[in-house]
Design a protein around this motif. Structure first.
Motif, PDB file in Angstrom:
ATOM      1  N   ILE A   1       6.401  18.739 -10.012  1.00 48.91           N
ATOM      2  CA  ILE A   1       7.299  18.291  -9.269  1.00 48.91           C
ATOM      3  C   ILE A   1       7.549  19.075  -8.304  1.00 48.91           C
ATOM      4  N   VAL A   2       7.207  20.720  -8.267  1.00 48.80           N
ATOM      5  CA  VAL A   2       7.504  21.513  -7.501  1.00 48.80           C
ATOM      6  C   VAL A   2       5.939  21.421  -6.615  1.00 48.80           C
ATOM      7  N   GLY A   3       5.050  21.205  -6.695  1.00 47.88           N
ATOM      8  CA  GLY A   3       4.169  20.879  -6.827  1.00 47.88           C
ATOM      9  C   GLY A   3       4.057  19.854  -5.302  1.00 47.88           C
ATOM     10  N   ILE A   4       4.814  18.972  -5.753  1.00 46.74           N
ATOM     11  CA  ILE A   4       4.641  17.137  -5.091  1.00 46.74           C
ATOM     12  C   ILE A   4       5.856  17.811  -3.869  1.00 46.74           C
ATOM     13  N   PHE A   5       7.141  18.954  -4.060  1.00 50.21           N
ATOM     14  CA  PHE A   5       7.644  18.943  -3.024  1.00 50.21           C
ATOM     15  C   PHE A   5       7.277  20.329  -1.797  1.00 50.21           C
ATOM     16  N   VAL A   6       6.216  20.792  -2.367  1.00 49.96           N
ATOM     17  CA  VAL A   6       5.927  21.593  -1.932  1.00 49.96           C
ATOM     18  C   VAL A   6       4.552  21.322  -0.473  1.00 49.96           C
ATOM     19  N   SER A   7       3.838  20.613  -0.656  1.00 48.95           N
ATOM     20  CA  SER A   7       3.295  19.871  -0.682  1.00 48.95           C
ATOM     21  C   SER A   7       3.312  19.195   0.922  1.00 48.95           C
ATOM     22  N   SER A   8       4.645  17.854   0.524  1.00 49.78           N
ATOM     23  CA  SER A   8       5.291  17.063   1.222  1.00 49.78           C
ATOM     24  C   SER A   8       5.517  18.365   2.520  1.00 49.78           C
ATOM     25  N   ALA A   9       6.759  19.121   2.007  1.00 50.03           N
ATOM     26  CA  ALA A   9       7.193  19.917   2.711  1.00 50.03           C
ATOM     27  C   ALA A   9       6.411  21.010   3.875  1.00 50.03           C
ATOM     28  N   LEU A  10       4.733  20.866   2.860  1.00 47.22           N
ATOM     29  CA  LEU A  10       3.699  21.513   3.843  1.00 47.22           C
ATOM     30  C   LEU A  10       2.773  20.659   5.115  1.00 47.22           C
TER      31      LEU A  10
ATOM     32  N   ILE B   1       0.894  -0.857   0.301  1.00 46.59           N
ATOM     33  CA  ILE B   1       0.369   0.277  -0.087  1.00 46.59           C
ATOM     34  C   ILE B   1       0.485   1.056   0.071  1.00 46.59           C
ATOM     35  N   SER B   2       2.282   0.921   0.861  1.00 51.79           N
ATOM     36  CA  SER B   2       2.980   2.133   1.013  1.00 51.79           C
ATOM     37  C   SER B   2       3.586   2.440  -0.325  1.00 51.79           C
ATOM     38  N   LEU B   3       3.846   1.742  -1.374  1.00 55.87           N
ATOM     39  CA  LEU B   3       4.556   1.766  -2.456  1.00 55.87           C
ATOM     40  C   LEU B   3       3.987   2.080  -4.090  1.00 55.87           C
ATOM     41  N   ILE B   4       1.909   2.009  -3.557  1.00 55.76           N
ATOM     42  CA  ILE B   4       1.003   2.977  -4.480  1.00 55.76           C
ATOM     43  C   ILE B   4       1.245   4.163  -4.161  1.00 55.76           C
ATOM     44  N   GLY B   5       1.060   5.152  -3.034  1.00 55.33           N
ATOM     45  CA  GLY B   5       1.593   5.553  -3.383  1.00 55.33           C
ATOM     46  C   GLY B   5       2.946   6.669  -3.482  1.00 55.33           C
ATOM     47  N   ILE B   6       3.783   6.137  -3.540  1.00 62.57           N
ATOM     48  CA  ILE B   6       5.007   5.988  -4.195  1.00 62.57           C
ATOM     49  C   ILE B   6       5.223   6.289  -5.567  1.00 62.57           C
ATOM     50  N   TYR B   7       4.509   5.295  -6.156  1.00 61.43           N
ATOM     51  CA  TYR B   7       4.146   4.692  -7.269  1.00 61.43           C
ATOM     52  C   TYR B   7       3.588   6.238  -8.190  1.00 61.43           C
ATOM     53  N   GLY B   8       2.535   6.856  -7.913  1.00 59.68           N
ATOM     54  CA  GLY B   8       1.564   6.946  -7.895  1.00 59.68           C
ATOM     55  C   GLY B   8       2.586   8.453  -8.114  1.00 59.68           C
ATOM     56  N   LEU B   9       3.401   8.786  -7.042  1.00 51.48           N
ATOM     57  CA  LEU B   9       3.996  10.432  -6.781  1.00 51.48           C
ATOM     58  C   LEU B   9       5.583  10.439  -7.789  1.00 51.48           C
TER      59      LEU B   9
END
Length: 265
Positions: free
Chosen positions: A248-257, A66-74
């Protein structure tokens, strides 16, 4: 679910959200597990985990999947515009994109797409590729995995409630219907049917038929729209690199927030 946010598998690319729909919950539980361990408890004793008691090998494999599904999506999210610009069949094989289906359907209307059915089959198989994992989670943990999905937010709880009602009311046909009902987390339906002990081969057959019909709708939509749909896809392809960079920028920003919010909590 191919992508399990189908929100996948909800219809269209809402389902693509399903391929990453548990990454935030997984990260949150890792932090919570560290806190529990610091208090003298094992990480798996956290009551917000889907299992009861110490997890076995199957539990750990399923949770890791299940964790890998999220990583694959990102990882694949910023690649999608580029794949669309290269070949819609490649995008269909990676995530079963509805945009790729519309593009292929438009090409059929323009008379230069004799192998459209191959793209539709690839997309149908792709969008269901992770669905069985949530069926497995429901078989292992029952309502526990539903509580994990529903606990992500107030919106998740509300939509999870509707998904569970759908599965409870219709049973196996809900697996087909969920492909055509917007904003319903299909993973809840998969887990419910796994908990109800639906056979895996039955699950996969109905899931594939639902995905095939759903992808066919988008191919037909592209066919009906024709050249205007092709123009939109070409515009996306033209700016594919810029769209990918923005994602990519959106992913990093949302992860940081999200990390800052978890640290504050």
């Amino acid at each position: 679910m191919g992508q399990p946010a189908h929100e996948g598998t909800a219809p269209a690319d809402t389902e693509d959200l399903d391929t990453a729909h548990l990454d935030g919950a997984t990260a949150s539980r890792e932090v919570e597990g560290e806190e529990a361990e610091a208090e003298g408890k094992e990480w798996w004793e956290d009551p917000r985990m889907p299992w009861k008691g110490k997890p076995g090998r199957a539990d750990l494999w399923c949770w890791g999947a299940i964790s890998l599904i999220g990583i694959y999506g990102l990882v694949t999210l910023p690649l999608r515009p580029i794949l669309l610009s290269l070949n819609p069949y490649a995008l269909a094989a990676v995530n079963g994109s509805s945009i790729a289906m519309v593009d292929i359907g438009a090409d059929v209307k323009l008379g230069d797409e004799p192998y459209w059915w191959i793209g539709m089959l690839l997309a149908s198989l792709s969008v269901i590729k992770f669905d069985w994992i949530f069926w497995w989670a429901g078989r292992l943990w029952g309502h526990g995995i539903i509580e994990v999905i529903a606990g992500r937010s107030r919106w998740a709880a509300r939509t999870a409630h509707h998904a569970e009602r759908l599965a409870h009311r219709f049973g196996a046909p809900a697996l087909f219907l969920v492909w055509f009902i917007p904003f319903i987390p299909s993973a809840i339906v998969y887990a419910f049917l796994g908990n109800a002990r639906m056979k895996l081969r039955t699950f996969l057959l109905i899931d594939f038929l639902g995905a095939l019909c759903n992808r066919a709708v988008y191919v037909y939509l592209g066919y009906r729209i024709g050249e205007p749909a092709k123009d939109v896809v070409n515009l996306i392809s033209k700016y594919s690199w810029y769209i990918s960079i923005a994602l990519i920028v959106g992913i990093f920003v949302s992860s940081a927030l999200r990390a800052r919010k978890q640290a504050a909590a």
